[in-house]
Design an enzyme around this catalytic site. Structure first.
Site, PDB file in Angstrom:
ATOM      1  N   ASP A  46       7.844  12.247  -4.881  1.00 16.33           N
ATOM      2  CA  ASP A  46       7.903  10.573  -4.303  1.00 16.33           C
ATOM      3  C   ASP A  46       9.630  10.464  -5.072  1.00 16.33           C
ATOM      4  O   ASP A  46      10.430   9.338  -4.501  1.00 16.33           O
ATOM      5  CB  ASP A  46       7.226  10.199  -5.468  1.00 16.33           C
ATOM      6  N   GLY A  72       5.603   0.137 -12.558  1.00 16.01           N
ATOM      7  CA  GLY A  72       4.521  -1.456 -13.500  1.00 16.01           C
ATOM      8  C   GLY A  72       4.402  -1.716 -12.086  1.00 16.01           C
ATOM      9  O   GLY A  72       5.290  -2.198 -11.574  1.00 16.01           O
ATOM     10  N   LYS A 114      12.686   9.101  -2.611  1.00 18.45           N
ATOM     11  CA  LYS A 114      13.599   7.601  -3.090  1.00 18.45           C
ATOM     12  C   LYS A 114      15.127   8.146  -2.377  1.00 18.45           C
ATOM     13  O   LYS A 114      15.966   7.100  -2.330  1.00 18.45           O
ATOM     14  CB  LYS A 114      13.154   7.247  -4.199  1.00 18.45           C
ATOM     15  N   THR A 137       0.480  -0.876   0.100  1.00 21.78           N
ATOM     16  CA  THR A 137       0.231   0.065   0.295  1.00 21.78           C
ATOM     17  C   THR A 137       0.653   1.019  -0.279  1.00 21.78           C
ATOM     18  O   THR A 137       2.085   1.016   0.427  1.00 21.78           O
ATOM     19  CB  THR A 137      -0.925   0.290   1.737  1.00 21.78           C
TER      20      THR A 137
END
Length: 814
Positions: A678, A796, A682, A555
């Site tokens: 985002d 993906g 990272k 999630t």
């Protein structure tokens, strides 16, 4: 002469009695047989219940006895032809008349003494043995009934009498002299003292009866017929893969029976071991099975450990104090105090400093034991030289047993390692000098997990069961479940991993099956499953306490990260696709890493940075080998790379972003991707993994979006992007005019990190990055002139799911 004993399940009904008699008839063709029988299955518990009910002045005991009588009458009718039933029916009626008188007396007195209880319980075996004798005679067998009270003599310690072996052997020899029956049918469990008063040999005492008779008769063998095919490597009720032990020594059998192997009553071994009589444990319902042969010198087994067993309901008593050090006699006084209260000590351990001594006793003995010991050491306690006895409750012993352990170093290490990896804390350890037994004291709640873990380690070296709890069966989660379904057989065959999905939880439902869910039909079942909060799901994982448990968070829910710490502290591995925890406050990131190390488990989050790309794994390999990361340059958003690779001014920028979202490359809220937050998360994670103490606020985010695009909801976001198409076209045109390409780049160097849109010139490692690919360039002390490059698909659902899958396998193989 041979002795065959049949337990309660073997004589529970007319059908099982006939089956048992067929076994006896076949044995009698070889040599005379003594058939020792228990009460019909469950009868002893019913009799005890009736007596206790009567003692409470509750007349319900009468109906209990009526129902029990009906059961015995039904058995007689099923076993015997009509013309042979009357004597058996008369016997049953007479016995139950006595039982009713006895219980009426208990009712009148309001008291159930041990002596009366022995008398009450004896009727179970008296009824079954006489009924079976009548059935044997009706089937044409040369059988007679023998009263065990005339064969076995004990003292007058009611409840668990001690046998007078010499008197018993004399009585058995006398009976044999005057009895010519081919088959003797004898009630187990009961005996009599020197005055002829009925006594019992303790629960499970029918085995003991058989062993005493076998020893007194010098029998060629003793067979214990039960409902399992011999002694097992572990309790089959706890370990589904437990298997029978073909041959075992008396000493090993004694150890296993003492530590809870239900198939054999512990005192049974001693009489036959003394005489060297082989003991077979056989299955009444599968008589062709080999069973277990217990003998003096079995062939040397290849197995290092023969079996794993346990004792539950244990309490540890800890006697501690500096006043014990160097003072002789403390242990003697401790054991004497317990012996006066007739309290059996199950386990003993003492620290080498002599500062403490620890004993294990049955939980029911804990209270009187504490009183006895505190009274014995009252003076030392008052003077402060010894602490008051400190009981620790809700414990159990799990023991490894095997003759070969003494010849194999490392068994203890393997034992402790297997338990430690699954969060099973060991409270005490005991090992005899013979090294046939290694006993560990653990929480009673951990017994099932511990025995399964140890059975897996010592008996199933090629297979490891892994239990997954998956949160988030959405886009990535559903792909993960598809991959697991396809690969289950391969994982078992190639890696020896039996991967089971025990639970799947969404925001609205939670589907659970401890034996493993059907991964081909989980969707509809989940939709019909009840709801569960995150806290409840966390407690479900902890409460199930399954071995090799892995929590998989697929999630982006910040609240989900809040349960990681509790799970890691219970040695539940965490595999997180959710990057919230690793990129939140540094203190939480560091705590989770520390918990994983402290509790010997895994916290893995490879997919937080580059989907299935081995970016974090590569970084960890570099730093663990002593290399130092000096600079990172990366394209870490498959979404943004897809967008800028597909935007050429012929279509609106907003349309390209919608395509990326439709193809599953963006987060559910694409603003997380396009705002750069985002990517900032990272690079923060990579900087931390490189050893940097850094917070999200330390990351410089150079956004390319007009401020209006970040206001409102997702649809407003698309509307504003369409309205600012000229802005995006200008960025593209400027880069194209310079012969460059737009890339959203993350950078880390010299303790600083930033993310932003850059124009990349030809020849640069980022220039030719196509589609949704990601790339990371590692410049380190070893990779100076040319960076180490990790490159590949970075977005993906299918690819990301495969990255989660890989982390699951890493955690499973720890």
């Amino acid at each position: 002469m041979q002795v065959l004993k049949f337990g309660g399940t073997s004589v529970a009904s007319a059908d099982t009695i006939r089956q048992s008699l067929a076994i006896v008839a076949a044995a009698a063709e070889q040599s005379p047989v003594v058939m020792v029988v228990s009460a019909l299955g469950g009868t002893t518990d019913v009799l005890i219940g009736a007596g206790r009910t009567a003692a409470l002045a509750d007349t319900a005991y009468r109906e209990t006895l009526n129902q029990l009588e009906k059961r015995h009458l039904t058995a007689a009718q099923d076993l015997l032809a009509p013309e042979a039933q009357q004597p058996a029916v008369a016997l049953i009626d007479a016995q139950f008349d006595e039982l009713r008188h006895l219980c009426d007396g208990i009712f009148a007195l309001g008291e159930l003494s041990n002596r009366t209880l022995d008398r009450l319980m004896s009727y179970g075996e008296l009824l079954s043995s006489q009924l079976i004798a009548a059935a044997a005679q009706a089937h044409g067998l040369a059988a007679g009934w023998a009263d065990a009270r005339q064969l076995i003599q004990t003292n007058s310690r009611f409840g668990m009498a001690e046998v007078d072996v010499a008197a018993t052997e004399n009585q058995v020899a006398e009976f044999k002299t005057h009895n010519s029956d081919k088959i003797w049918i004898v009630p187990g469990f009961i005996a009599a003292d020197a005055h002829g008063t009925t006594t019992t040999l303790g629960r499970g005492g029918s085995d003991y009866t058989a062993a005493l008779l076998a020893a007194a008769l010098g029998a060629g063998k003793l067979e214990i017929w039960t409902d399992v095919s011999g002694m097992m490597t572990a309790d089959p009720r706890l370990v589904r893969s437990a298997r029978p032990i073909a041959r075992i020594s008396y000493q090993e059998a004694m150890e296993l029976s003492h530590f809870g192997a239900k198939v054999l009553y512990p005192p049974t071994i001693q009489p036959v071991m003394r005489r060297g009589i082989p003991l077979w444990i056989k299955n009444t319902f599968a008589p062709a099975d080999y069973g277990t042969l217990v003998e003096v010198s079995p062939p040397r087994s290849a197995a290092v450990v023969q079996g794993i067993s346990s004792i539950s309901n244990l309490t540890l008593l800890n006697l501690e104090g500096s006043g014990m050090v160097g003072i002789p006699g403390f242990s003697k006084r401790l054991f004497a105090a317990l012996a006066r209260e007739r309290i059996n000590v199950v386990l003993i351990t003492q620290s080498s400093s002599e500062h403490s001594i620890c004993v294990g006793v049955s939980a029911q003995d804990a209270a009187p034991a504490q009183v006895a010991v505190d009274e014995e050491f009252a003076h030392e306690i008052a003077a402060g030289r010894i602490e008051p006895l400190r009981p620790e409750k809700d414990l159990a012993i799990v023991a490894l047993v095997g003759e070969n352990m003494k010849d194999h170093p490392g068994i203890s290490g393997k034992l402790f390692g297997a338990l430690g990896q699954n969060g099973v804390n060991i409270r005490a350890i005991a090992q005899g000098a013979s090294e046939k037994n290694i006993s560990t004291v653990i929480r009673a709640a951990d017994v099932r997990k511990a025995i399964n873990v140890l059975h897996e380690a010592f008996f199933e070296a090629t297979v490891k069961q892994v239990n997954l709890f998956i949160l988030g069966p959405g886009n990535v989660g559903s792909k993960l479940l598809e991959q697991l379904a396809r690969q289950q057989s391969q994982l078992l065959e190639k890696l020896g991993l039996q991967v089971r999905v025990v639970a799947i939880a969404s925001s609205q439902h939670c589907l659970v099956n401890e034996e493993g869910l059907d991964l081909t039909a989980w969707t509809a079942a989940l939709a019909a499953a009840p709801a569960q909060t995150l806290a409840e799901f966390s407690q479900l994982i902890i409460g199930r306490n399954l071995r090799n448990s892995i929590f998989v968070d697929v999630t982006a829910n910040p609240a989900a990260a809040g349960i990681y710490a509790d799970l890691l502290a219970k040695s539940v591995a965490v595999v997180a696709c959710n990057k919230v925890a690793a990129s939140s406050e540094y203190a939480l990131y560091a705590r989770l890493k520390s918990l994983a190390k402290e509790f010997n488990t895994s916290y893995l989050f490879e997919t937080n940075v580059g989907a299935a790309l081995p970016i974090i794994g590569t970084l960890n390999d570099l730093t663990r080998s002593g290399d130092v990361v000096r600079r990172l340059e990366a394209v870490l958003s498959g979404t943004l790379n897809f967008v800028f690779n597909n935007y050429d001014g012929t279509r609106p920028f907003a349309e390209v972003v919608r395509q990326a979202q439709a193809e599953g490359y963006t987060e559910p809220d694409p603003r997380l991707d396009l705002s750069g937050s985002d990517v900032a998360r990272k690079i923060l994670i990579l900087a931390r993994e490189a050893g940097e103490v850094m917070e999200m606020a330390d990351i410089e985010i150079e956004t390319f979006l007009p401020p209006a695009c970040l206001e409102g909801d997702v649809e407003a976001f698309y509307t504003q992007m369409a309205a600012h198409e000229a802005h995006f076209r200008a960025l593209y045109d400027a880069a194209t005019a310079a012969g460059k390409r737009l890339k959203f780049v993350a950078r880390y160097a010299d303790g600083r990190a930033a993310v932003g849109l850059q124009s990349i010139a030809p020849g640069h490692d980022l220039y030719d990055l196509r589609g949704k690919d990601n790339v990371v360039l590692f410049n380190t002390d070893r990779y100076v002139e040319q960076p180490l490059v990790v490159k590949g698909a970075g977005a993906g659902a299918e690819v990301t799911a495969s990255g989660v899958f890989a982390d699951i396998i890493r955690a499973a193989r720890l």
